[in-house]
Design a protein around this motif. Sequence first.
Motif, PDB file in Angstrom:
ATOM      1  N   GLN A 182      38.288  49.783  48.449  1.00  0.00           N
ATOM      2  CA  GLN A 182      38.635  48.841  49.516  1.00  0.00           C
ATOM      3  C   GLN A 182      38.931  47.461  48.950  1.00  0.00           C
ATOM      4  O   GLN A 182      39.819  46.780  49.413  1.00  0.00           O
ATOM      5  CB  GLN A 182      37.481  48.738  50.521  1.00  0.00           C
ATOM      6  CG  GLN A 182      37.164  50.039  51.243  1.00  0.00           C
ATOM      7  CD  GLN A 182      38.352  50.597  52.004  1.00  0.00           C
ATOM      8  OE1 GLN A 182      39.000  49.882  52.735  1.00  0.00           O
ATOM      9  NE2 GLN A 182      38.650  51.863  51.793  1.00  0.00           N
ATOM     10  N   ASP A 183      38.140  47.064  47.988  1.00  0.00           N
ATOM     11  CA  ASP A 183      38.282  45.709  47.435  1.00  0.00           C
ATOM     12  C   ASP A 183      38.938  45.808  46.066  1.00  0.00           C
ATOM     13  O   ASP A 183      38.315  46.238  45.103  1.00  0.00           O
ATOM     14  CB  ASP A 183      36.880  45.079  47.333  1.00  0.00           C
ATOM     15  CG  ASP A 183      36.929  43.723  46.656  1.00  0.00           C
ATOM     16  OD1 ASP A 183      37.991  43.062  46.736  1.00  0.00           O
ATOM     17  OD2 ASP A 183      35.922  43.328  46.041  1.00  0.00           O
ATOM     18  N   ASN A 184      40.193  45.417  45.984  1.00  0.00           N
ATOM     19  CA  ASN A 184      40.920  45.536  44.712  1.00  0.00           C
ATOM     20  C   ASN A 184      41.136  44.175  44.078  1.00  0.00           C
ATOM     21  O   ASN A 184      41.278  43.171  44.765  1.00  0.00           O
ATOM     22  CB  ASN A 184      42.268  46.225  44.956  1.00  0.00           C
ATOM     23  CG  ASN A 184      42.071  47.631  45.474  1.00  0.00           C
ATOM     24  OD1 ASN A 184      41.333  48.404  44.892  1.00  0.00           O
ATOM     25  ND2 ASN A 184      42.696  47.944  46.592  1.00  0.00           N
ATOM     26  N   ASP A 214      39.536  36.841  37.482  1.00  0.00           N
ATOM     27  CA  ASP A 214      40.116  37.864  38.341  1.00  0.00           C
ATOM     28  C   ASP A 214      40.421  37.268  39.702  1.00  0.00           C
ATOM     29  O   ASP A 214      40.027  36.151  40.016  1.00  0.00           O
ATOM     30  CB  ASP A 214      39.238  39.114  38.428  1.00  0.00           C
ATOM     31  CG  ASP A 214      37.901  38.866  39.084  1.00  0.00           C
ATOM     32  OD1 ASP A 214      37.600  37.699  39.413  1.00  0.00           O
ATOM     33  OD2 ASP A 214      37.149  39.839  39.283  1.00  0.00           O
ATOM     34  N   ILE A 215      41.162  38.021  40.507  1.00  0.00           N
ATOM     35  CA  ILE A 215      41.577  37.537  41.826  1.00  0.00           C
ATOM     36  C   ILE A 215      41.742  38.750  42.727  1.00  0.00           C
ATOM     37  O   ILE A 215      42.055  39.851  42.265  1.00  0.00           O
ATOM     38  CB  ILE A 215      42.897  36.725  41.723  1.00  0.00           C
ATOM     39  CG1 ILE A 215      43.197  35.980  43.019  1.00  0.00           C
ATOM     40  CG2 ILE A 215      44.067  37.626  41.332  1.00  0.00           C
ATOM     41  CD1 ILE A 215      44.345  34.972  42.887  1.00  0.00           C
ATOM     42  N   GLN A 216      41.478  38.542  44.006  1.00  0.00           N
ATOM     43  CA  GLN A 216      41.585  39.636  44.958  1.00  0.00           C
ATOM     44  C   GLN A 216      43.041  40.074  45.127  1.00  0.00           C
ATOM     45  O   GLN A 216      43.963  39.263  45.037  1.00  0.00           O
ATOM     46  CB  GLN A 216      41.038  39.175  46.305  1.00  0.00           C
ATOM     47  CG  GLN A 216      40.577  40.325  47.154  1.00  0.00           C
ATOM     48  CD  GLN A 216      39.540  39.887  48.183  1.00  0.00           C
ATOM     49  OE1 GLN A 216      39.288  38.698  48.354  1.00  0.00           O
ATOM     50  NE2 GLN A 216      38.939  40.853  48.844  1.00  0.00           N
ATOM     51  N   HIS A 217      43.219  41.370  45.383  1.00  0.00           N
ATOM     52  CA  HIS A 217      44.571  41.911  45.606  1.00  0.00           C
ATOM     53  C   HIS A 217      44.549  42.800  46.834  1.00  0.00           C
ATOM     54  O   HIS A 217      43.689  43.677  46.961  1.00  0.00           O
ATOM     55  CB  HIS A 217      45.033  42.711  44.391  1.00  0.00           C
ATOM     56  CG  HIS A 217      46.392  43.317  44.570  1.00  0.00           C
ATOM     57  ND1 HIS A 217      46.583  44.590  45.069  1.00  0.00           N
ATOM     58  CD2 HIS A 217      47.634  42.809  44.335  1.00  0.00           C
ATOM     59  CE1 HIS A 217      47.889  44.836  45.121  1.00  0.00           C
ATOM     60  NE2 HIS A 217      48.542  43.780  44.687  1.00  0.00           N
ATOM     61  N   ASN A 218      45.496  42.586  47.722  1.00  0.00           N
ATOM     62  CA  ASN A 218      45.569  43.356  48.960  1.00  0.00           C
ATOM     63  C   ASN A 218      46.294  44.679  48.710  1.00  0.00           C
ATOM     64  O   ASN A 218      47.452  44.681  48.324  1.00  0.00           O
ATOM     65  CB  ASN A 218      46.308  42.513  50.003  1.00  0.00           C
ATOM     66  CG  ASN A 218      46.170  43.107  51.392  1.00  0.00           C
ATOM     67  OD1 ASN A 218      45.340  43.998  51.608  1.00  0.00           O
ATOM     68  ND2 ASN A 218      46.973  42.641  52.313  1.00  0.00           N
TER      69      ASN A 218
END
Length: 335
Positions: free
Chosen positions: A1-3, A31-35
């Motif tokens: 769910q969280d990429n 790092d950084i969140q990716h949808n």
Amino acid sequence: QDNRISIWSAGDLGNAGLNGEYHGEPHLLCDIQHNGDVMDMQFLDQERIVVASSTGTVTIFRHHQNNQTLSADHQWAKAHYHVGQDTSCGGAACTGVVCNNPEIVTVGEDGRINLFRADQKDAVRTIDNADSSTLHAVTFLRTTEILTVNSIGQLKIWDLRQQRNEPSQIFSLAGDRVPLHCVDRHPNQQHIVATGGQDGMLSIWDIRQGTMPVSLLNAHEAEMWEVHFHPSDPDHLFTCSEDGSLWHWDTSTNVSEKPSFLHQGGRSTAYLSHSTMNQSVVSAWLSNDPTKDRMEITNLIPNQTLSVNSLDVLGPCLVYGTDAEAIYVNRQLFA
């Protein structure tokens, strides 16, 4: 769910110990969140990474090296879509991205091809119905031409200078239309192309002639997810598969005289016959001389059981990622 998209430092190259082991532990820089799922990614330049999402969106992230952070630099929302670009749902996965700065080409499940420029808000060019099936991967053939592979076993060449939305050439696997998942072209001899597909076979194509592969090589027992010629030593090719194997194909001469440079994994020398070519200079990949028809194939990770999803190779370094939620770096490819 969280990429997430992550940048790692894989340790210092210079500090090998006596046995060649490395002391520098890999560590996470940022790092950084990716949808959505990350379907593909490639560096555009030293600081920017282009990322393809299962939501159909294509994002350029910038790596700020002075303070080790990542930020979203630019985004093309729903570059790939099934219904309408402006509806809330209907995004189609962007399956592949390839960069030739400042140009970026993306392909997707919607059979669309987009040509973007890093500094422009809108697509430079979109070929809406490039394919009636899923496009799985794309690569540059030369600066104005791209190659795509699709889910019905076809390799297509597109000339981006042409305004018509038709491929300039179509090649296909004979018989069963086995989906092709990956493609790479030989770095020096641009007419030589390698593809891999759902049946694990490695296909070598000569795009100057015919519409079928020059050779089909039995490789993996399940889907081949990635194929790469070594960028500076293209007699070496690497493939990885759902079956948990990563193969090194070596067509360089005098295979029999070379020491095995891998401490693990079996060695097998395969004799392969190729179609006849009348060329003065023949690549080992297209060779018709039986004495040269010798190829050494080594499985670099013989006991792996989980899928090897992705690989890249540069100099003596091989990096690959697996379903074990781990990334591996092998720094002694030719040691």
